[in-house]
Design a protein around this motif. Sequence first.
Motif, PDB file in Angstrom:
ATOM      1  N   UNK A  98       0.810  -1.224   0.000  1.00 24.81           N
ATOM      2  CA  UNK A  98       0.000   0.000   0.000  1.00 24.81           C
ATOM      3  C   UNK A  98       0.841   1.270   0.000  1.00 24.81           C
ATOM      4  N   UNK A  99       2.088   1.185   0.471  1.00 28.71           N
ATOM      5  CA  UNK A  99       2.959   2.361   0.459  1.00 28.71           C
ATOM      6  C   UNK A  99       3.115   2.928  -0.947  1.00 28.71           C
ATOM      7  N   UNK A 100       3.011   2.054  -1.958  1.00 28.52           N
ATOM      8  CA  UNK A 100       3.159   2.495  -3.348  1.00 28.52           C
ATOM      9  C   UNK A 100       2.066   3.479  -3.763  1.00 28.52           C
ATOM     10  N   UNK A 104      -6.875   4.143   6.428  1.00 26.01           N
ATOM     11  CA  UNK A 104      -7.383   2.995   7.178  1.00 26.01           C
ATOM     12  C   UNK A 104      -6.589   1.730   6.877  1.00 26.01           C
ATOM     13  N   UNK A 105      -6.213   1.530   5.624  1.00 29.02           N
ATOM     14  CA  UNK A 105      -5.388   0.369   5.273  1.00 29.02           C
ATOM     15  C   UNK A 105      -4.065   0.405   6.027  1.00 29.02           C
ATOM     16  N   UNK A 106      -3.391   1.559   5.982  1.00 30.89           N
ATOM     17  CA  UNK A 106      -2.089   1.678   6.649  1.00 30.89           C
ATOM     18  C   UNK A 106      -2.249   1.551   8.159  1.00 30.89           C
ATOM     19  N   UNK A 107      -3.304   2.173   8.707  1.00 32.13           N
ATOM     20  CA  UNK A 107      -3.535   2.080  10.151  1.00 32.13           C
ATOM     21  C   UNK A 107      -3.773   0.640  10.578  1.00 32.13           C
ATOM     22  N   UNK A 108      -4.617  -0.065   9.831  1.00 36.57           N
ATOM     23  CA  UNK A 108      -4.910  -1.463  10.174  1.00 36.57           C
ATOM     24  C   UNK A 108      -3.640  -2.303  10.144  1.00 36.57           C
ATOM     25  N   UNK A 109      -2.805  -2.083   9.133  1.00 37.19           N
ATOM     26  CA  UNK A 109      -1.532  -2.810   9.064  1.00 37.19           C
ATOM     27  C   UNK A 109      -0.649  -2.482  10.260  1.00 37.19           C
ATOM     28  N   UNK A 110      -0.521  -1.176  10.540  1.00 34.59           N
ATOM     29  CA  UNK A 110       0.331  -0.753  11.650  1.00 34.59           C
ATOM     30  C   UNK A 110      -0.189  -1.272  12.982  1.00 34.59           C
TER      31      UNK A 110
END
Length: 455
Positions: A114-116, A133-139
């Motif tokens: 998702x960083x891309x 939300x994607x990055x938060x869920x991963x983190x």
Amino acid sequence: MITGFDYGTSNCAIGTLRSGTGVELLPLENGKSFLPSTLYSLDRDLISEQVGLRIADTGQKNAFIEQRGAPLSRAQRVRREEGISLDEQTIFVGHEAFDQYVSWPGEGYFVKSPKSFLGASGLRPESIYFFEDIVTAMMQGIIAKAEKAAGETLTHTVIGRPVNFQGVDAEKSNQQAIQILTTAAKRAGFQHVEFLFEPIAAGLNFEERLTENKTVLVVDVGGGTTDCAMVRMGPDHKHQTDRKRDFIGHSGERIGGNDLDIQLAGKHLMPLFGMQSELKSGLPMPTQVYWEAVRTNDVGAQANFNERQTGHHLEQLLRECVEPEKIQRFIRLRNNQQNYQLVRSAEKTKINLSDCLQTYVDLNDIEPDLGCEVSRDQFATAIERPLHKITALMEEAIQQAGCQPDLIYVTGGSAQSPVIRQAIEQKLGNIEVVDGDHFGSVAAGLTVWAHRIFK
């Protein structure tokens, strides 16, 4: 607890500094320190719900719930319709995400790297919210694993960032991506968040080994970007907390390991799905839809590939082609959302070709007995264009610095490839090339810097 957080395009790692033992990368999955940058959810709206449930700060939680009313309502409906209980796991990260994606083709929501996407231009507010939300869920998932391993709460972190997240309108892109990462990190539980250029972080780790001052060209070939930095390093520099004057040249572009995988997938795997077939008219098969399928790091390409119009286009090609079985195979791949799986197979092929001259690409998960042989020479030919861009970035950083490096420090997972290593050596002639920890150098450097600025 103070940490360095390498939220990478391909893998994530978290480091801490232990007294007497130096930097330690915390185990995140099955005892390993590197967790693939992937997420799978039973439904995309359940991602937002999971984030809201796990935000610890009351003020942040209330603000989030107010802002995400629509996806949270949809998530409740999904739970009712699908019979998903609140105690059932709905979000998976790392290898677990890959396992779920492969086990349930065409189901759920899967995202790799998702960083891309974080610096993509033209994103609407709701798209930015979704990436948050994607990055938060991963983190949240990664931090929970790290805290369990450390036995402490993570409070301070330095997160690595590329020189540029995107090549177009770079400054606006960088601001957008940094804002998403900052918001996500704080919702995931960090109280203090700072950022450091990834090539500088990689260099900090290497600098600990230097016994004399040198000008070093750091070449970090990551999963999503390649970053180069000309840095003055050594005993007279390493204890300074402000390194701006030592950072004498830098360049970066959104070209990295993912792009190498995409080129390999397009040129050597997509022919199995009809990319080089002919039409009954004698004309060659249109290739745009094939490249959109494998450009898994491009928001626009993925949107186009998943549009209903693309399905109609493929049905038309099925009627007009001379090898309909290959187009049918491509249609099944699209319907089952297995294009990420295909690019993942290309990534594994790239890794295998670091140790051997030829390898078999097994695509049995897509279709029984499907596969092909790929050689290192074929890989080298496939990646000529992105490899040329990588070496051009090295030249750009050197020109900015106005001097030649004393040595070249190479890091990043893709830099393990002999093809890339050879291109770097040939570009600058007789300058010594030193390999770093291709996966851990950025995380280690971020950890060193975090303890320097937060202590």
